[in-house]
Motif scaffolding. Structure first.
Motif, PDB file in Angstrom:
ATOM      1  N   LEU A 231      74.581  45.436  13.410  1.00 44.66           N
ATOM      2  CA  LEU A 231      73.445  44.514  13.470  1.00 44.66           C
ATOM      3  C   LEU A 231      72.962  44.353  12.024  1.00 44.66           C
ATOM      4  O   LEU A 231      72.147  45.149  11.535  1.00 44.66           O
ATOM      5  N   PRO A 232      73.481  43.356  11.298  1.00 45.29           N
ATOM      6  CA  PRO A 232      73.253  43.263   9.858  1.00 45.29           C
ATOM      7  C   PRO A 232      71.778  43.297   9.465  1.00 45.29           C
ATOM      8  O   PRO A 232      71.411  43.946   8.499  1.00 45.29           O
ATOM      9  N   ASP A 233      70.923  42.625  10.230  1.00 48.09           N
ATOM     10  CA  ASP A 233      69.516  42.636   9.818  1.00 48.09           C
ATOM     11  C   ASP A 233      68.636  43.252  10.905  1.00 48.09           C
ATOM     12  O   ASP A 233      67.594  42.706  11.274  1.00 48.09           O
ATOM     13  N   ALA A 234      69.085  44.415  11.397  1.00 55.35           N
ATOM     14  CA  ALA A 234      68.324  45.079  12.457  1.00 55.35           C
ATOM     15  C   ALA A 234      67.005  45.622  11.918  1.00 55.35           C
ATOM     16  O   ALA A 234      66.996  46.367  10.938  1.00 55.35           O
ATOM     17  N   PRO A 235      65.892  45.250  12.496  1.00 57.09           N
ATOM     18  CA  PRO A 235      64.609  45.750  12.012  1.00 57.09           C
ATOM     19  C   PRO A 235      64.399  47.194  12.437  1.00 57.09           C
ATOM     20  O   PRO A 235      64.978  47.658  13.418  1.00 57.09           O
ATOM     21  N   ALA A 236      63.577  47.898  11.680  1.00 59.08           N
ATOM     22  CA  ALA A 236      63.281  49.302  11.970  1.00 59.08           C
ATOM     23  C   ALA A 236      62.686  49.440  13.371  1.00 59.08           C
ATOM     24  O   ALA A 236      62.903  50.432  14.065  1.00 59.08           O
ATOM     25  N   LEU A 237      61.983  48.382  13.807  1.00 56.25           N
ATOM     26  CA  LEU A 237      61.355  48.401  15.121  1.00 56.25           C
ATOM     27  C   LEU A 237      62.377  48.591  16.238  1.00 56.25           C
ATOM     28  O   LEU A 237      62.179  49.368  17.178  1.00 56.25           O
ATOM     29  N   LEU A 238      63.477  47.876  16.084  1.00 56.03           N
ATOM     30  CA  LEU A 238      64.540  47.971  17.099  1.00 56.03           C
ATOM     31  C   LEU A 238      65.111  49.391  17.137  1.00 56.03           C
ATOM     32  O   LEU A 238      65.300  49.979  18.211  1.00 56.03           O
ATOM     33  N   LEU A 239      65.378  49.926  15.965  1.00 54.33           N
ATOM     34  CA  LEU A 239      65.956  51.273  15.917  1.00 54.33           C
ATOM     35  C   LEU A 239      64.974  52.300  16.472  1.00 54.33           C
ATOM     36  O   LEU A 239      65.375  53.247  17.172  1.00 54.33           O
ATOM     37  N   ASP A 240      63.686  52.106  16.212  1.00 53.43           N
ATOM     38  CA  ASP A 240      62.680  53.018  16.780  1.00 53.43           C
ATOM     39  C   ASP A 240      62.689  52.941  18.297  1.00 53.43           C
ATOM     40  O   ASP A 240      62.584  53.950  18.999  1.00 53.43           O
ATOM     41  N   GLN A 241      62.829  51.700  18.794  1.00 51.26           N
ATOM     42  CA  GLN A 241      62.860  51.501  20.245  1.00 51.26           C
ATOM     43  C   GLN A 241      64.058  52.254  20.855  1.00 51.26           C
ATOM     44  O   GLN A 241      63.928  52.901  21.894  1.00 51.26           O
ATOM     45  N   VAL A 242      65.193  52.174  20.171  1.00 49.82           N
ATOM     46  CA  VAL A 242      66.400  52.867  20.658  1.00 49.82           C
ATOM     47  C   VAL A 242      66.187  54.371  20.617  1.00 49.82           C
ATOM     48  O   VAL A 242      66.533  55.092  21.561  1.00 49.82           O
ATOM     49  N   ARG A 243      65.590  54.858  19.525  1.00 48.60           N
ATOM     50  CA  ARG A 243      65.366  56.312  19.381  1.00 48.60           C
ATOM     51  C   ARG A 243      64.502  56.865  20.511  1.00 48.60           C
ATOM     52  O   ARG A 243      64.662  57.988  20.933  1.00 48.60           O
ATOM     53  N   ARG A 244      63.602  56.024  20.995  1.00 50.54           N
ATOM     54  CA  ARG A 244      62.654  56.502  22.010  1.00 50.54           C
ATOM     55  C   ARG A 244      63.242  56.455  23.430  1.00 50.54           C
ATOM     56  O   ARG A 244      62.622  56.933  24.373  1.00 50.54           O
ATOM     57  N   LEU A 245      64.432  55.871  23.561  1.00 54.02           N
ATOM     58  CA  LEU A 245      65.021  55.757  24.902  1.00 54.02           C
ATOM     59  C   LEU A 245      65.323  57.149  25.475  1.00 54.02           C
ATOM     60  O   LEU A 245      65.666  58.075  24.723  1.00 54.02           O
ATOM     61  N   ASP A 246      65.229  57.248  26.793  1.00 58.83           N
ATOM     62  CA  ASP A 246      65.533  58.506  27.485  1.00 58.83           C
ATOM     63  C   ASP A 246      66.959  58.948  27.208  1.00 58.83           C
ATOM     64  O   ASP A 246      67.897  58.168  27.380  1.00 58.83           O
ATOM     65  N   GLY A 247      67.115  60.174  26.790  1.00 60.17           N
ATOM     66  CA  GLY A 247      68.464  60.744  26.649  1.00 60.17           C
ATOM     67  C   GLY A 247      69.095  60.522  25.298  1.00 60.17           C
ATOM     68  O   GLY A 247      70.174  61.076  25.023  1.00 60.17           O
ATOM     69  N   VAL A 248      68.489  59.732  24.416  1.00 58.05           N
ATOM     70  CA  VAL A 248      69.082  59.511  23.095  1.00 58.05           C
ATOM     71  C   VAL A 248      68.917  60.766  22.244  1.00 58.05           C
ATOM     72  O   VAL A 248      67.824  61.328  22.153  1.00 58.05           O
ATOM     73  N   ARG A 249      70.028  61.234  21.668  1.00 62.48           N
ATOM     74  CA  ARG A 249      69.957  62.436  20.845  1.00 62.48           C
ATOM     75  C   ARG A 249      69.997  62.121  19.359  1.00 62.48           C
ATOM     76  O   ARG A 249      69.494  62.883  18.535  1.00 62.48           O
ATOM     77  N   GLU A 250      70.647  61.011  19.015  1.00 56.87           N
ATOM     78  CA  GLU A 250      70.844  60.758  17.589  1.00 56.87           C
ATOM     79  C   GLU A 250      71.068  59.271  17.366  1.00 56.87           C
ATOM     80  O   GLU A 250      71.770  58.614  18.153  1.00 56.87           O
ATOM     81  N   VAL A 251      70.441  58.729  16.330  1.00 57.17           N
ATOM     82  CA  VAL A 251      70.710  57.352  15.925  1.00 57.17           C
ATOM     83  C   VAL A 251      71.029  57.391  14.430  1.00 57.17           C
ATOM     84  O   VAL A 251      70.252  57.932  13.637  1.00 57.17           O
ATOM     85  N   GLU A 252      72.182  56.839  14.079  1.00 57.42           N
ATOM     86  CA  GLU A 252      72.582  56.820  12.663  1.00 57.42           C
ATOM     87  C   GLU A 252      72.744  55.374  12.227  1.00 57.42           C
ATOM     88  O   GLU A 252      73.228  54.538  13.006  1.00 57.42           O
ATOM     89  N   ARG A 253      72.389  55.126  10.980  1.00 57.25           N
ATOM     90  CA  ARG A 253      72.625  53.777  10.463  1.00 57.25           C
ATOM     91  C   ARG A 253      73.363  53.911   9.138  1.00 57.25           C
ATOM     92  O   ARG A 253      72.948  54.676   8.256  1.00 57.25           O
ATOM     93  N   ALA A 254      74.477  53.180   9.001  1.00 55.97           N
ATOM     94  CA  ALA A 254      75.223  53.152   7.745  1.00 55.97           C
ATOM     95  C   ALA A 254      75.480  51.688   7.430  1.00 55.97           C
ATOM     96  O   ALA A 254      76.364  51.062   8.023  1.00 55.97           O
ATOM     97  N   GLY A 255      74.686  51.132   6.571  1.00 58.32           N
ATOM     98  CA  GLY A 255      74.775  49.699   6.310  1.00 58.32           C
ATOM     99  C   GLY A 255      74.359  48.958   7.570  1.00 58.32           C
ATOM    100  O   GLY A 255      73.321  49.241   8.168  1.00 58.32           O
TER     101      GLY A 255
END
Lengths: 319, 245
Positions: A231-255
């Motif tokens: 997701l080339p221009d993924a906002p931090a908001l989206l990633l925060d939303q993913v991090r808060r999902l039930d069962g998520v253990r890790e979110v990594e971003r590389a570029g």
């Protein structure tokens, strides 16, 4: 003995000289199930089934197979077991139909039907030496099933077969299960165990590491699903939303590349978030753990030594 | 006869007819060498052949060559090959009776011996004529114990030797000296005393003496017969234990 158990093994031990091959092994094979013994070469699988068939005498432990003691009642027991042995053969000049005749006892079913079912009817007059690897394995399967066995032991059944032949043999084993036959399958092919077995027993250095349904082993030892997308221009908001999902253990971003790891339900939650956000990334991929991953996880959790390395090499070659 | 032994005997007899080693070594070799060496010394009785017709002397000797070929060459190679390739394990796992394989090998070995001996006599009869039997019972007893003893020895070698190749090497190594010194080779009078001493206690020499003496009227050869019987019983007892599935 529990009548629903076809095989009950407690504390089995077998050594060749100073080398302990099976060390305090417990094993149950319930009636009507396909149970897989899995593990790297040298884990003690073949020795275990040879003791179960009464072909080897254990150093210690108790075994009951179909109500018989394989050590003292091998002669009564063996005719009730249909077995496909690793590294065995028939006389080179013996023809297929003659092999069926040779192995047919008074209990035998129609050998012609079995040859037909396993695609060997056209090879009835062919000598064993002229059969391909797949045809030999199918003939061994015919011989294993010929005398209406109550327990079928298949040791490295599809070793050396091409993918099409493997799938034919798997279909035959599934049919056995549908008919209510109990099957003990010895294999180091994890996909084979995953496809066929209702229950697997993972072995290492003669001991049971863990046992259970393939899905249970996956949950216990490789429960993490991995989702990747760009997701080339993924906002931090989206990633925060993913991090808060039930069962998520890790979110990594590389570029632009995002990797999410978590319990399997995370796959659905992340999918829902992405659909809600906008166009679904074209490179979205999901890796669901397999029994193979579970076994690797299991070996990582134990002191695996050389055998772990051997197993990784074994499965690594297919990845 | 649907016992495991019966099924094995039928299958093994069929396989035997397709095995070039059996066909050449057990059936052809004794006949060809008998024709060659039987013709080499003529048919006139001479002292070197205990005043008997040399051709008859060899006809009476060559039945034992067949027996030795079965016991020292055919069976060891056959059994070692089965063991090496896992055929015996497959028989055992399939529930074949413990004694079925040993019984089948004994029966097949004896049938092969009888057929090969009959062929040998059928070829010898029109060429050299068959020598008259002076003491048929003793000859029959010697042949019976010899056949059982050598078949047992073959089974024993086949279960002891690790591979078909080693069985072939050891079998031929045992067969040819036994054949040359004790049955189908030069007559004893041309051998030196040391060679005669070596040849004397060999199982094939005992068997040949126990057959040839009473057949040609050269004497009962009781010592050889007793030695043969003892060896045969010993070989059979040990082989029976080793060949259990």
């Amino acid at each position: 003995m529990d009548k629903t158990q076809v095989v009950t093994v407690r504390g089995l031990r077998k050594a060749y000289g100073n080398r302990v091959v099976v060390d305090g092994l417990d094993l149950d094979v319930p009636a009507g199930e396909i149970v897989g013994l899995i593990g790297a070469n040298g884990a003690g699988k073949t020795t275990t089934v040879e003791c179960i068939q009464g072909l080897r005498k254990p150093d210690a432990g108790t075994l009951r197979v179909l109500g018989y003691d394989p050590v003292t009642q091998a002669e009564e027991l063996r005719p009730l077991i249909g077995s496909q042995l690793q590294d065995s053969a028939l006389p080179d000049r013996l023809r297929v139909a003659e092999a069926v005749g040779l192995f047919s006892t008074a209990r035998a079913r129609d050998g012609g039907d079995l040859l037909e079912r396993f695609g060997l009817a056209q090879r009835r007059r062919s000598a064993f030496a002229s059969l391909s690897g797949g045809e030999r394995q199918r003939l061994f399967l015919v011989l294993a099933l010929l005398n209406r066995p109550r327990l079928v032991i298949l040791d490295e059944l599809t070793q050396g077969l091409d993918p099409a032949a493997r799938r034919n043999v798997w279909a035959a084993v599934r049919q056995l299960h549908d008919e209510g036959t109990t099957v003990l399958l010895v294999t180091h092919e994890i996909d084979e165990a995953e496809v066929l077995c209702g229950r697997v027993v993972a072995m290492r250095e003669g001991r049971v590491l863990d046992a259970g349904a393939p899905a249970d082993l996956v949950d216990r030892h490789a429960g993490t699903a991995t989702i990747r997308f760009s997701l080339p221009d993924a906002p931090a908001l989206l990633l925060d939303q993913v991090r808060r999902l039930d069962g998520v253990r890790e979110v990594e971003r590389a570029g632009a590349r995002v990797t999410v790891r978590g319990a399997r339900p995370v796959i659905a939650h992340v999918g829902a978030v992405l659909v809600g956000w906008g166009p679904v990334p074209a490179d979205l991929s999901v890796h669901v753990p397999t029994l193979e991953d579970a076994l690797l996880g299991l070996l990582d959790g134990a002191d695996v030594g050389d055998e772990g390395a051997e197993y990784r090499e074994l499965v690594g070659g297919r990845r | 006869m649907n016992t495991a032994a019966g099924r094995l005997i039928r299958a093994e007899l069929k396989l035997m007819t397709r095995d070039p080693l059996v066909l050449t070594f057990v059936f052809a070799f004794p006949i060809v060498t008998m024709l060659i060496i039987g013709g080499a010394f003529g048919t006139k009785p001479t002292p070197g052949f205990d005043n008997t017709n040399p051709a008859h002397w060899y006809v009476a000797s060559y039945l034992t060559v067949v027996i030795a070929a079965v016991g020292l060459v055919m069976l060891p190679v056959h059994l070692a090959s089965y063991r090496e390739r896992g055929v015996l394990r497959r028989f055992a796992a399939a529930g074949f009776g413990r004694w079925s394989f040993a019984v089948a090998q004994l029966v097949v070995g004896l049938i092969t011996t009888v057929v090969a001996c009959t062929l040998l006599l059928a070829v010898a009869a029109p060429v050299y004529g068959l020598p008259a039997l002076h003491d048929g019972w003793r000859v029959a007893v010697a042949l019976a114990f010899g056949a059982v003893g050598f078949v047992s020895l073959g089974v024993l070698l086949g279960t002891l030797l690790p591979s078909a190749r080693s069985a072939q090497a050891v079998g031929l190594l045992l067969f040819f000296p036994s054949f040359l010194l004790g049955a189908g080779g030069p007559p004893p009078h041309v051998m030196g005393s040391v060679v005669r001493h070596i040849a004397g206690p060999l199982p094939l020499t005992l068997l040949t003496n126990a057959v040839r003496g009473p057949w040609l009227g050269l004497g009962p050869a009781t010592g050889s017969l007793v030695g043969l019987v003892l060896l045969s019983v010993a070989f059979t007892a040990v082989a029976a234990r080793r060949a259990v599935l």
